[in-house]
Design a protein around this motif. Structure first.
Motif, PDB file in Angstrom:
ATOM      1  N   ARG A  54       0.276  -4.334  -0.905  1.00 16.41           N
ATOM      2  CA  ARG A  54       1.181  -3.400  -0.226  1.00 16.41           C
ATOM      3  C   ARG A  54       0.621  -1.989  -0.232  1.00 16.41           C
ATOM      4  N   SER A  55       0.062  -1.555  -1.368  1.00 15.39           N
ATOM      5  CA  SER A  55      -0.476  -0.192  -1.460  1.00 15.39           C
ATOM      6  C   SER A  55      -1.664  -0.011  -0.522  1.00 15.39           C
ATOM      7  N   THR A  56      -2.500  -1.044  -0.418  1.00 13.27           N
ATOM      8  CA  THR A  56      -3.653  -0.975   0.478  1.00 13.27           C
ATOM      9  C   THR A  56      -3.193  -0.912   1.931  1.00 13.27           C
TER      10      THR A  56
ATOM     11  N   HIS B  63      -0.381   0.176   3.069  1.00 11.41           N
ATOM     12  CA  HIS B  63       0.265   1.463   3.326  1.00 11.41           C
ATOM     13  C   HIS B  63      -0.777   2.551   3.545  1.00 11.41           C
ATOM     14  N   ARG B  64      -1.821   2.550   2.748  1.00 15.24           N
ATOM     15  CA  ARG B  64      -2.864   3.563   2.880  1.00 15.24           C
ATOM     16  C   ARG B  64      -3.579   3.456   4.230  1.00 15.24           C
TER      17      ARG B  64
ATOM     18  N   ASP C 149      -1.334   4.560   7.178  1.00 17.86           N
ATOM     19  CA  ASP C 149      -1.291   6.018   7.312  1.00 17.86           C
ATOM     20  C   ASP C 149      -2.512   6.532   8.062  1.00 17.86           C
TER      21      ASP C 149
END
Length: 332
Positions: free
Chosen positions: A81-83, A85-86, A89
């Motif tokens: 999820r963090s990847t 999201h980055r 963006d």
């Protein structure tokens, strides 16, 4: 045991030879192959490069639904999820994607618009929450499109359970004369402009498609009499019905909003919602300028447009008068 009598296989040099690798102490040939396969698999499953991850995310938007949440993207791409999201963006900053409060959608670059979108970005931004509300309220498929020559160009699509049955896509095109979106926009152009856009003739795509310019002009006149409401039932694709209204500025139509469903859908029930959404988008884009007025459109090119009086809310009786049906059951 002396060094002279030590078995050759026990020497350090012997332990590193290929023959030694096949001894029981080093493992069988099958075990060696298994180890190599594990190493090869580990290499293949190494994290993808940034370009590969960006491609995975963009590919996730190839389906009929043009809006995905962060969770949707992470699930479809199997990225953390963090990847996700980055990278999302970064894609938004580079205009490959657009971000709204209720999800991500294809951006200017993904739609082939590059950095110069002719104002399409502002139109999408103004219409996005209205499309979202239409789709959630009705459960139908909501579209946003602009007129591009003889075609409409889809800027946005919000789907529901019917999305897969509607053969449209963001960035795709369709002939204007056989779609409710196209007719809704053509209705507010001068007849000479319509003739110039469509040329000397128009093609039929189904048995219900309008195939003559004279008949099309009659249909556009009826749309203006209905205060801009345009319908089509099976004109572009069999089994699909649509109701649309144009987003209009002082000098004419700039885009159109529609709801699409099964050909049996009672579109008269949702028609006022479409008109309201188109009117609200017009007010957002052109505050203080009523459709049909002669005020100039900031940044726009001058063109003549058919004018109409101020539009008011519609009562059920007004809707019944507007939605006349001929003997075949087709919308007039």
């Amino acid at each position: 045991m002396t060094e002279a009598t030590m078995p050759e296989a026990a020497t350090p040099e012997a332990m590193t030879t290929p023959e030694a690798m096949t001894t029981p102490e080093a493992g069988s040939g099958a075990e060696v192959m298994a180890r190599r396969e594990v190493m090869s698999t580990a290499h293949r499953e190494s994290p993808p490069s940034m370009i590969e991850r960006m491609t995975l995310i963009l590919d996730a938007f190839n389906g009929p639904t043009a809006r995905l949440t962060l969770e949707d993207v992470a699930r479809r791409t199997r990225l953390p999820r963090s990847t996700a999201h980055r990278i999302l963006d970064q894609l938004v900053r580079q205009r490959w994607l657009a971000h709204h409060s209720f999800g991500y959608g294809l951006g200017q670059r993904a739609l082939g618009l590059g950095g110069q979108d002719g104002g399409h970005g502002k139109i999408r931004e103004a219409a996005a929450p209205l499309l979202h509300e239409l789709q959630v309220t009705t459960g139908l498929v909501a579209h946003l499109a602009v007129l591009d020559g003889a075609d409409i160009f889809y800027l946005d699509k919000l789907g529901g359970r019917l999305a897969t049955s509607v053969p449209s896509r963001v960035g795709g095109r369709a002939p204007a004369h056989c779609t409710a979106l196209g007719k809704a926009m053509l209705a507010w152009l001068e007849p000479e402009q319509v003739d110039a856009l469509l040329g000397s003739g128009i093609s039929r795509f189904t048995s219900r498609t309008i195939g003559e310019l004279g008949t099309l002009h009659q249909e556009l006149h009826r749309i203006r009499q209905r205060r801009g409401l345009a319908f089509e039932r099976g004109e572009s694709y069999p089994g699909i019905a649509c109701v649309a209204a144009a987003i209009r500025g002082a000098e004419g139509p700039v885009a159109g909003i529609s709801l699409v469903g099964d050909i049996r859908a009672p579109l008269e029930n949702v028609a006022p919602l479409v008109v309201t959404a188109a009117r609200e988008a017009s007010q957002i884009l052109f505050p203080g300028s009523a459709p049909g007025s002669r005020a100039g459109r900031p940044g726009g090119r001058t063109r003549r447009a058919v004018r109409t009086g101020e539009e008011t809310s519609w009562s059920p009786e007004t809707m019944n008068r507007l939605l006349a049906v001929d003997g075949r059951g087709d919308w007039m």
